[in-house]
Scaffold this motif. Sequence first.
Motif, PDB file in Angstrom:
ATOM      1  N   HIS A   5      53.992  11.061  44.445  1.00 33.19           N
ATOM      2  CA  HIS A   5      53.198  10.307  45.486  1.00 33.19           C
ATOM      3  C   HIS A   5      52.127  10.423  45.948  1.00 33.19           C
ATOM      4  CE1 HIS A   5      57.211   7.946  45.769  1.00 33.19           C
ATOM      5  NE2 HIS A   5      57.887   9.040  45.667  1.00 33.19           N
ATOM      6  N   SER A   6      51.293  11.487  45.207  1.00 38.04           N
ATOM      7  CA  SER A   6      50.145  12.178  45.910  1.00 38.04           C
ATOM      8  C   SER A   6      49.062  11.376  45.147  1.00 38.04           C
ATOM      9  CB  SER A   6      50.146  13.575  45.596  1.00 38.04           C
ATOM     10  OG  SER A   6      50.292  13.746  44.123  1.00 38.04           O
ATOM     11  N   HIS A   7      49.065  10.583  44.531  1.00 35.14           N
ATOM     12  CA  HIS A   7      48.207   9.750  43.974  1.00 35.14           C
ATOM     13  C   HIS A   7      47.489   8.875  44.850  1.00 35.14           C
ATOM     14  CE1 HIS A   7      51.341   7.019  43.234  1.00 35.14           C
ATOM     15  NE2 HIS A   7      50.565   5.929  43.190  1.00 35.14           N
ATOM     16  N   ASP A  11      39.642   2.969  42.779  1.00 38.62           N
ATOM     17  CA  ASP A  11      38.773   1.963  43.349  1.00 38.62           C
ATOM     18  C   ASP A  11      37.422   2.313  43.114  1.00 38.62           C
ATOM     19  OD1 ASP A  11      37.384   0.022  44.756  1.00 38.62           O
ATOM     20  OD2 ASP A  11      38.252   0.406  46.778  1.00 38.62           O
ATOM     21  N   PRO A  12      36.793   1.786  41.697  1.00 42.85           N
ATOM     22  CA  PRO A  12      35.673   1.994  41.347  1.00 42.85           C
ATOM     23  C   PRO A  12      34.514   1.481  42.409  1.00 42.85           C
ATOM     24  CG  PRO A  12      36.668   0.242  40.069  1.00 42.85           C
ATOM     25  CD  PRO A  12      37.459   0.656  41.036  1.00 42.85           C
ATOM     26  N   ASN A  13      34.757   0.562  43.162  1.00 39.21           N
ATOM     27  CA  ASN A  13      33.732   0.240  44.466  1.00 39.21           C
ATOM     28  C   ASN A  13      33.806   1.039  45.496  1.00 39.21           C
ATOM     29  OD1 ASN A  13      32.770  -1.808  42.534  1.00 39.21           O
ATOM     30  ND2 ASN A  13      34.363  -3.020  43.172  1.00 39.21           N
ATOM     31  N   ARG A  14      34.538   1.934  45.629  1.00 31.44           N
ATOM     32  CA  ARG A  14      34.840   2.795  46.842  1.00 31.44           C
ATOM     33  C   ARG A  14      33.471   3.503  47.322  1.00 31.44           C
ATOM     34  NH1 ARG A  14      38.907   4.186  49.502  1.00 31.44           N
ATOM     35  NH2 ARG A  14      40.309   3.896  47.870  1.00 31.44           N
ATOM     36  N   THR A  15      32.983   3.342  48.504  1.00 28.90           N
ATOM     37  CA  THR A  15      31.990   4.005  49.095  1.00 28.90           C
ATOM     38  C   THR A  15      32.266   5.193  50.095  1.00 28.90           C
ATOM     39  OG1 THR A  15      31.858   2.368  50.943  1.00 28.90           O
ATOM     40  CG2 THR A  15      30.447   2.366  48.773  1.00 28.90           C
ATOM     41  N   THR A  16      33.623   5.364  50.451  1.00 26.63           N
ATOM     42  CA  THR A  16      34.250   6.370  51.543  1.00 26.63           C
ATOM     43  C   THR A  16      35.220   7.094  50.675  1.00 26.63           C
ATOM     44  OG1 THR A  16      35.817   4.699  52.442  1.00 26.63           O
ATOM     45  CG2 THR A  16      33.588   4.862  53.318  1.00 26.63           C
ATOM     46  N   PRO A  17      35.511   8.282  51.411  1.00 29.23           N
ATOM     47  CA  PRO A  17      36.852   9.248  50.775  1.00 29.23           C
ATOM     48  C   PRO A  17      37.864   8.445  50.740  1.00 29.23           C
ATOM     49  CG  PRO A  17      35.427  10.364  52.356  1.00 29.23           C
ATOM     50  CD  PRO A  17      34.935   9.092  52.335  1.00 29.23           C
ATOM     51  N   ALA A  18      38.731   8.624  49.632  1.00 24.40           N
ATOM     52  CA  ALA A  18      39.959   7.979  49.217  1.00 24.40           C
ATOM     53  C   ALA A  18      41.184   8.519  50.364  1.00 24.40           C
ATOM     54  CB  ALA A  18      40.480   8.255  48.007  1.00 24.40           C
ATOM     55  N   PRO A  19      41.980   7.482  50.633  1.00 24.21           N
ATOM     56  CA  PRO A  19      43.065   8.214  51.710  1.00 24.21           C
ATOM     57  C   PRO A  19      43.851   9.505  50.957  1.00 24.21           C
ATOM     58  CG  PRO A  19      43.098   5.692  51.645  1.00 24.21           C
ATOM     59  CD  PRO A  19      42.161   6.163  50.366  1.00 24.21           C
ATOM     60  N   GLN A  20      44.433  10.063  51.622  1.00 27.71           N
ATOM     61  CA  GLN A  20      45.175  11.232  51.127  1.00 27.71           C
ATOM     62  C   GLN A  20      46.699  10.969  51.529  1.00 27.71           C
ATOM     63  OE1 GLN A  20      43.848  13.704  49.168  1.00 27.71           O
ATOM     64  NE2 GLN A  20      42.161  12.396  49.171  1.00 27.71           N
ATOM     65  N   PHE A  21      47.550  11.091  50.822  1.00 32.77           N
ATOM     66  CA  PHE A  21      49.063  11.024  50.993  1.00 32.77           C
ATOM     67  C   PHE A  21      49.797  12.445  50.972  1.00 32.77           C
ATOM     68  CE2 PHE A  21      48.912   6.567  50.838  1.00 32.77           C
ATOM     69  CZ  PHE A  21      48.063   6.282  50.067  1.00 32.77           C
ATOM     70  N   GLU A  22      50.602  12.720  51.812  1.00 31.94           N
ATOM     71  CA  GLU A  22      51.500  13.856  51.978  1.00 31.94           C
ATOM     72  C   GLU A  22      52.844  13.595  52.094  1.00 31.94           C
ATOM     73  OE1 GLU A  22      52.109  18.244  54.157  1.00 31.94           O
ATOM     74  OE2 GLU A  22      50.126  16.873  54.567  1.00 31.94           O
TER      75      GLU A  22
END
Length: 143
Positions: A5-7, A11-22
């Motif tokens: 579930h850590s993926h 999003d190739p258009n992302r301009t900000t850091p991706a959310p992190q899941f734990e």
Amino acid sequence: MSVDHSHHIDDPNRTTPAPQFEVISSVPTPPLPDSSEVMTLLVKLPAGSAGNPPHRHTGPAFGYVVQGEMIFELEGEPQRVVRAGESFWEPGGDVIHYQDGNNLADVETHFLVTMFCVPGQPMLIPVGADELEERRSRRAPRP
């Protein structure tokens, strides 16, 4: 079967850091009441609070300590301290929840809990002294 579930979603258009899941906790699906109402509560225990008296819930509950430390004890399990950043769960139903007090005398403890309840019934049902005595042998030894 275990799933990673850590993926995150690419999003190739992302301009900000991706959310992190734990994943904090994961349990097999517990028995749910046939008809359920789901509620999420923020519980605030004042410093030194003993919490609620022994009780039970009509369905399972899943919680996360946001701040402080909680003393947590379910029937048949030894009491333990759940600290900020840790989770807990209980199956509800017939199981007695003995303790949910603040383990700290000088800091308020906050926890979030999501509960599956039977509609029209209280979400917390106190357990009387007679029943506690009848079930005394089911309680884990106390420190």
